[in-house]
Design an enzyme around this catalytic site. Structure first.
Site, PDB file in Angstrom:
ATOM      1  N   GLU A   1       0.834  -1.204   0.000  1.00 50.77           N
ATOM      2  CA  GLU A   1       0.000   0.000   0.000  1.00 50.77           C
ATOM      3  C   GLU A   1       0.866   1.250   0.000  1.00 50.77           C
ATOM      4  OE1 GLU A   1      -3.323   0.199  -1.072  1.00 50.77           O
ATOM      5  OE2 GLU A   1      -3.531  -1.332   0.483  1.00 50.77           O
ATOM      6  N   HIS A   2       0.515   2.206  -0.846  1.00 52.25           N
ATOM      7  CA  HIS A   2       1.234   3.467  -1.003  1.00 52.25           C
ATOM      8  C   HIS A   2       2.666   3.249  -1.491  1.00 52.25           C
ATOM      9  CE1 HIS A   2      -1.856   6.183   0.555  1.00 52.25           C
ATOM     10  NE2 HIS A   2      -2.151   5.222   1.405  1.00 52.25           N
TER      11      HIS A   2
ATOM     12  N   GLY B   1     -15.658   5.419  -2.735  1.00 50.59           N
ATOM     13  CA  GLY B   1     -14.988   5.837  -1.510  1.00 50.59           C
ATOM     14  C   GLY B   1     -14.611   4.714  -0.575  1.00 50.59           C
TER      15      GLY B   1
ATOM     16  N   ASP C   1      -4.040   0.892  -9.781  1.00 52.18           N
ATOM     17  CA  ASP C   1      -5.484   0.698  -9.941  1.00 52.18           C
ATOM     18  C   ASP C   1      -5.862   0.499 -11.405  1.00 52.18           C
ATOM     19  OD1 ASP C   1      -5.395   1.168  -7.261  1.00 52.18           O
ATOM     20  OD2 ASP C   1      -6.523   3.042  -7.317  1.00 52.18           O
TER      21      ASP C   1
ATOM     22  N   TYR D   1      -3.375  12.358   0.873  1.00 51.50           N
ATOM     23  CA  TYR D   1      -2.737  11.503  -0.137  1.00 51.50           C
ATOM     24  C   TYR D   1      -1.624  12.282  -0.832  1.00 51.50           C
ATOM     25  CZ  TYR D   1      -2.413   8.270  -4.119  1.00 51.50           C
ATOM     26  OH  TYR D   1      -1.971   7.383  -5.064  1.00 51.50           O
TER      27      TYR D   1
END
Length: 375
Positions: free
Chosen positions: A27-28, A115, A165, A214
């Protein structure tokens, strides 16, 4: 006049679909040129599309009961802060890349929760981009489509997301997860055991600071890159910094940047370990790595929240759960849980009851199958 999905479908429109995605671990890391392990899921965005003889896009959202109109020859298209920016941004980006589109009537419907961290925006971008290209008679490489959809979100919408994504929505395959190198875009397909289910629990919250934070995290990572590039050769992104490099050269970073970098660097290492664990079928090790990932996201990257932490804590106490962690950008959204198939029913009951008692919120729980990319 823009038409609904059913009206277009009954009128002979072609139907396209692109999946959402869930990220198992990593993640990230994508916007740091790192490694991720997502899977495309059977929650998807569908587009019904019909050719027009002019250069207008007439777009209907069945979910939102809204209609918008764009002219592809508009000399100065600008984002409006509206969901339709994702569609218009993709059209503008494709045109600027040399893909001349035709006008079209489009109707969009989706069961990807907005969301929740399941890439509803990427599914929308990829589905509409692919549909517009097909309607114009244009073939495109799936990786190129993913890059252009990411560019649209970065430059037109203004969200500085990585490639994960859009890539997953384009290139996912049923029965597998992807281990993706976000720099080279090389990937490996990793079969998922048949007796394991991907269970996604939505927290039913999305804290407003998510979007601004973000971009802040991305800037903090870039500050870390500058620090390490001054001390080590060939550092272009945090993916080039090893755990040993970090331990040797990270001590002069300010506390916040130190923590952000520590998350990204150790998370990249966890993805590589998780790949090895999945390849040999060791889901216990995989689950331990998911737990480490969540702690790092909570404590070092600081993108979790009380609701996500509660959901993860509840899941880890339920029989048949290999691992649980937050997934997506954070500040709400959802968790991903690896659960034995014969434990799913009890997991759903226990997780829903425990979360509602703890928060007063009734979560949505999705038992997802993996899916193929856009078609």
């Amino acid at each position: 006049m823009a038409q609904s999905f059913e009206e277009l479908q009954s009128g002979g429109a072609r139907i396209y679909r692109a999946p959402g995605r869930v990220n198992l671990i990593g993640e990230h890391t994508d916007y740091n040129d790192g490694f991720v392990m997502p899977a495309a899921i059977d929650l998807c965005t569908q587009v019904a599309i019909k050719h027009r003889d002019d250069r207008k896009l007439m777009i209907t959202s069945d979910n939102l009961s809204e209609k918008v109109e764009f002219d592809l020859d508009d000399p100065g298209p600008r984002a409006r802060g509206h969901w339709s920016d994702y569609v218009r941004g993709v059209a503008v980006t494709l045109e600027r890349a040399g893909y001349r589109l035709s006008g079209a009537d489009l109707a969009i419907r989706s069961d990807v929760p907005i969301g929740a961290g399941l890439s509803s925006s990427a599914a929308l971008e990829v589905a509409t981009g692919y549909a517009m290209l097909e309607t114009a008679g244009i073939e495109i490489d799936r990786v190129e489509l993913a890059k252009l959809c990411q560019q649209a979100e970065n430059e037109f919408v203004g969200m500085r997301c990585g490639i994960m994504d859009q890539f997953t929505s384009c290139c996912g395959q049923a029965g597998t997860a992807l281990m993706l190198d976000c720099r080279s875009l090389e990937y490996r397909l990793l079969p998922l055991p048949e007796d394991v289910r991907l269970v996604i629990c939505t927290t039913m919250v999305k804290h407003e600071l998510g979007s601004s934070e973000y971009n802040t995290r991305r800037a903090e990572c870039e500050a870390g890159v500058k620090h390490f590039a001054n001390l080590l050769p060939d550092i272009q992104a945090l993916r080039d910094v090893t755990v040993n490099d970090f331990e040797r050269c990270g001590h002069n970073l300010n506390q916040v940047t130190y923590k952000r970098c520590r998350h990204v660097i150790t998370e990249n290492a966890r993805v590589m370990e998780a790949t090895a664990a999945l390849e040999c079928g060791d889901l216990n090790v995989f689950g331990d790595l998911m737990a480490q990932s969540h702690r790092s996201l909570r404590d070092d990257y600081e993108v979790s929240c009380a609701e996500l932490d509660t959901m993860v804590d509840l899941a880890t106490k339920i029989e048949g759960v290999f691992g649980a962690r937050m997934t997506g950008g954070g500040f709400g959204g959802c968790t991903i849980n690896l659960v034995k198939a014969d434990s799913v029913a009890e997991f759903k009951r226990s997780a829903a009851r425990g979360y509602e008692l703890a928060t007063g919120l009734g979560p949505e729980i999705f038992v997802c199958s993996t899916a193929d990319g856009v078609m």
